[in-house]
Write a protein that holds these residues in place. Structure first.
Motif, mmCIF file in Angstrom:
data_model
loop_
_atom_site.group_PDB
_atom_site.id
_atom_site.type_symbol
_atom_site.label_atom_id
_atom_site.label_comp_id
_atom_site.label_asym_id
_atom_site.label_seq_id
_atom_site.Cartn_x
_atom_site.Cartn_y
_atom_site.Cartn_z
ATOM 1 N N GLN A 58 0.499 -1.232 -0.331
ATOM 2 C CA GLN A 58 -0.304 0.301 0.067
ATOM 3 C C GLN A 58 0.829 0.883 -0.416
ATOM 4 N N SER A 59 2.304 1.274 0.720
ATOM 5 C CA SER A 59 2.824 2.596 0.885
ATOM 6 C C SER A 59 3.931 2.561 -0.487
ATOM 7 N N GLY A 60 4.099 1.703 -1.446
ATOM 8 C CA GLY A 60 4.723 1.701 -2.339
ATOM 9 C C GLY A 60 6.408 0.766 -2.228
ATOM 10 N N GLY A 61 6.360 0.278 -1.134
ATOM 11 C CA GLY A 61 7.190 -0.487 -0.890
ATOM 12 C C GLY A 61 7.352 -1.994 -1.486
ATOM 13 N N THR A 62 8.298 -2.836 -1.232
ATOM 14 C CA THR A 62 8.043 -4.217 -1.834
ATOM 15 C C THR A 62 7.763 -5.086 -1.005
ATOM 16 N N SER A 63 7.172 -6.652 -1.441
ATOM 17 C CA SER A 63 6.509 -7.250 -1.248
ATOM 18 C C SER A 63 7.736 -8.006 -0.359
ATOM 19 N N LEU A 64 7.486 -8.888 1.026
ATOM 20 C CA LEU A 64 8.166 -9.568 1.735
ATOM 21 C C LEU A 64 7.974 -11.096 0.696
ATOM 22 N N PHE A 65 7.392 -11.472 -0.358
ATOM 23 C CA PHE A 65 7.368 -13.198 -1.238
ATOM 24 C C PHE A 65 7.225 -12.348 -2.083
ATOM 25 N N ARG A 66 8.770 -11.818 -2.420
ATOM 26 C CA ARG A 66 8.704 -11.854 -3.678
ATOM 27 C C ARG A 66 9.689 -13.081 -4.764
ATOM 28 N N THR A 67 9.494 -13.044 -5.803
ATOM 29 C CA THR A 67 9.811 -13.826 -6.251
ATOM 30 C C THR A 67 10.522 -14.267 -8.301
#
Length: 180
Positions: A58-67
């Motif tokens: 929501q705040s434009g950051g990166t996902s914890l679940f990157r693939t």
């Protein structure tokens, strides 16, 4: 369509094998009691991770679940055009997808086991696994019928935060149900 079916079968088989094995382990009462405590803790952590991921997205950051690191391998497998490769990719995908669906899956196995539904446990696992594979089959069919993968990805990107919130809240709701 053959690729999607092979991929889905790989996913389905890994979840069934995992589910039947875990279900059998939980039939022993002493194991089941300890499992409920561990499962509640795991669901709590996974639920909080989903909520944190929603906040980050929501705040434009990166996902914890990157693939992102998997793209090269997936491209190589899809270029091979072998059904066995698609099956293996589906099996591996189910393992990578475990943080997203694993909490709910393990919770359902825990509930089935704690309620003593041993005779119908396998049927519930099959139905749940079909529910996991069905969206992949439908999505593959939609793409095979002409919708571009880019359009699908745009839809997924647009609704990522809502998906993470719903998943996180559902897992957190399951924590007390599993524990007690």
């Amino acid at each position: 369509l053959a690729m999607v079916v092979a991929f889905s079968l790989g996913m389905f088989m890994v979840y069934i094998i995992f589910g039947v094995g875990l279900f059998n382990i939980l039939q022993e009462k002493s194991t089941a009691v300890m499992f409920r405590l561990v499962l509640a803790a795991i669901l709590l952590v996974l639920g909080l991770m989903q909520l944190e991921d929603a906040r980050r997205l929501q705040s434009g950051g990166t996902s914890l679940f990157r693939t992102d690191w998997t793209k090269k391998y997936v491209h190589d497998v899809t270029a091979s055009r072998k059904l066995s490769s698609y099956f293996l990719l589906g099996a591996l995908f189910s393992l990578a997808r475990a943080p997203c669906v694993g909490g709910m899956y393990v919770a359902i196995i825990g509930i089935i086991s704690s309620q003593g539904y041993a005779s119908s446990g396998l049927i519930y696992l099959l139905i749940y696994n079909l529910g996991i594979a069905l969206p992949v089959l439908i999505l593959g069919g939609i793409i095979a019928l002409g919708m571009s993968p880019e359009q699908v990805d745009q839809f997924r990107q647009k609704h990522r935060v809502a998906i993470r919130l719903i998943t996180g809240l559902t897992l957190l709701i399951l924590v007390p149900l599993i524990y007690w």
